[in-house]
Design an enzyme around this catalytic site. Structure first.
Site, mmCIF file in Angstrom:
data_model
loop_
_atom_site.group_PDB
_atom_site.id
_atom_site.type_symbol
_atom_site.label_atom_id
_atom_site.label_comp_id
_atom_site.label_asym_id
_atom_site.label_seq_id
_atom_site.Cartn_x
_atom_site.Cartn_y
_atom_site.Cartn_z
ATOM 1 N N HIS A 8 55.122 44.914 48.204
ATOM 2 C CA HIS A 8 55.875 43.675 47.994
ATOM 3 C C HIS A 8 57.220 44.022 47.343
ATOM 4 O O HIS A 8 57.382 45.112 46.784
ATOM 5 C CB HIS A 8 55.083 42.721 47.100
ATOM 6 N N GLY A 55 56.548 42.562 56.591
ATOM 7 C CA GLY A 55 55.281 41.869 56.362
ATOM 8 C C GLY A 55 55.305 40.400 56.737
ATOM 9 O O GLY A 55 54.468 39.945 57.522
ATOM 10 N N ASP A 60 52.158 42.965 58.544
ATOM 11 C CA ASP A 60 50.798 43.035 57.998
ATOM 12 C C ASP A 60 49.777 42.851 59.117
ATOM 13 O O ASP A 60 48.753 43.523 59.167
ATOM 14 C CB ASP A 60 50.579 41.954 56.932
ATOM 15 N N ASP A 80 52.237 42.554 44.481
ATOM 16 C CA ASP A 80 52.782 41.893 43.296
ATOM 17 C C ASP A 80 51.914 40.666 43.028
ATOM 18 O O ASP A 80 52.099 39.628 43.659
ATOM 19 C CB ASP A 80 54.233 41.487 43.535
ATOM 20 N N HIS A 87 53.708 34.796 52.865
ATOM 21 C CA HIS A 87 52.773 35.243 53.902
ATOM 22 C C HIS A 87 51.417 35.626 53.298
ATOM 23 O O HIS A 87 50.714 36.480 53.813
ATOM 24 C CB HIS A 87 53.378 36.397 54.699
ATOM 25 N N ASP A 90 48.392 36.226 55.492
ATOM 26 C CA ASP A 90 48.400 37.511 56.191
ATOM 27 C C ASP A 90 47.912 38.630 55.278
ATOM 28 O O ASP A 90 47.181 39.526 55.708
ATOM 29 C CB ASP A 90 49.804 37.853 56.709
ATOM 30 N N ARG A 96 40.912 41.560 53.887
ATOM 31 C CA ARG A 96 39.582 41.257 54.428
ATOM 32 C C ARG A 96 39.209 42.258 55.512
ATOM 33 O O ARG A 96 38.087 42.772 55.551
ATOM 34 C CB ARG A 96 39.544 39.831 54.978
#
Length: 136
Positions: A8, A55, A60, A80, A87, A90, A96
């Protein structure tokens, strides 16, 4: 191994310092990164980094697709946690997928240091077994 590097905005400087410090180990692996992070790593090091989109623009998700296809071995994602990300869905989906497909995920420099030393020792050889099994 194929390693994704993501950071980030407020963590990009940490990622640059990390890749400079471990350039000698990272150069032995196939690296990819989201857009700006990849650009900054390339400017600061001699590492060969495949750049995906930024991203928020789908980078991502591009990395997530590689995870789902068992074409990613490790994700180092300096997040962060104190700044809202536009996002965030995402980011959550990417994390996950790492859990679903048993992909090692470090979300801060402390975890990344453990991973990099494990790479150096050969602790991630099990990923080769998983890839071979998936191809059978």
């Amino acid at each position: 191994m194929k390693i994704a590097l993501i950071a980030h905005d407020k963590k990009k400087e940490d990622m640059i310092r990390f890749t400079i410090a471990y350039e000698h180990l990272l150069k032995e692996h196939e690296l990819c990164a989201t857009g700006t992070t990849g650009k900054l790593i390339k400017e600061a090091t001699k590492l060969n980094v495949h750049r995906f989109k930024s991203g928020p623009l789908g980078g991502d998700q591009q990395i997530g697709a590689l995870i789902a296809d068992n074409e990613m071995d490790m994700v180092i994602f300096f997040r962060d946690p104190l700044t809202a990300q536009p996002h965030e869905p995402d980011v959550t989906a990417l994390m996950r997928l790492c859990d679903v497909y048993q992909i090692p995920l470090a979300t801060n420099i402390a975890g990344a240091e453990i991973f990099i030393h494990g790479l150096e020792r050969g602790d991630f050889k099990w990923r080769e077994i998983v890839r071979k099994k998936d191809k059978e």
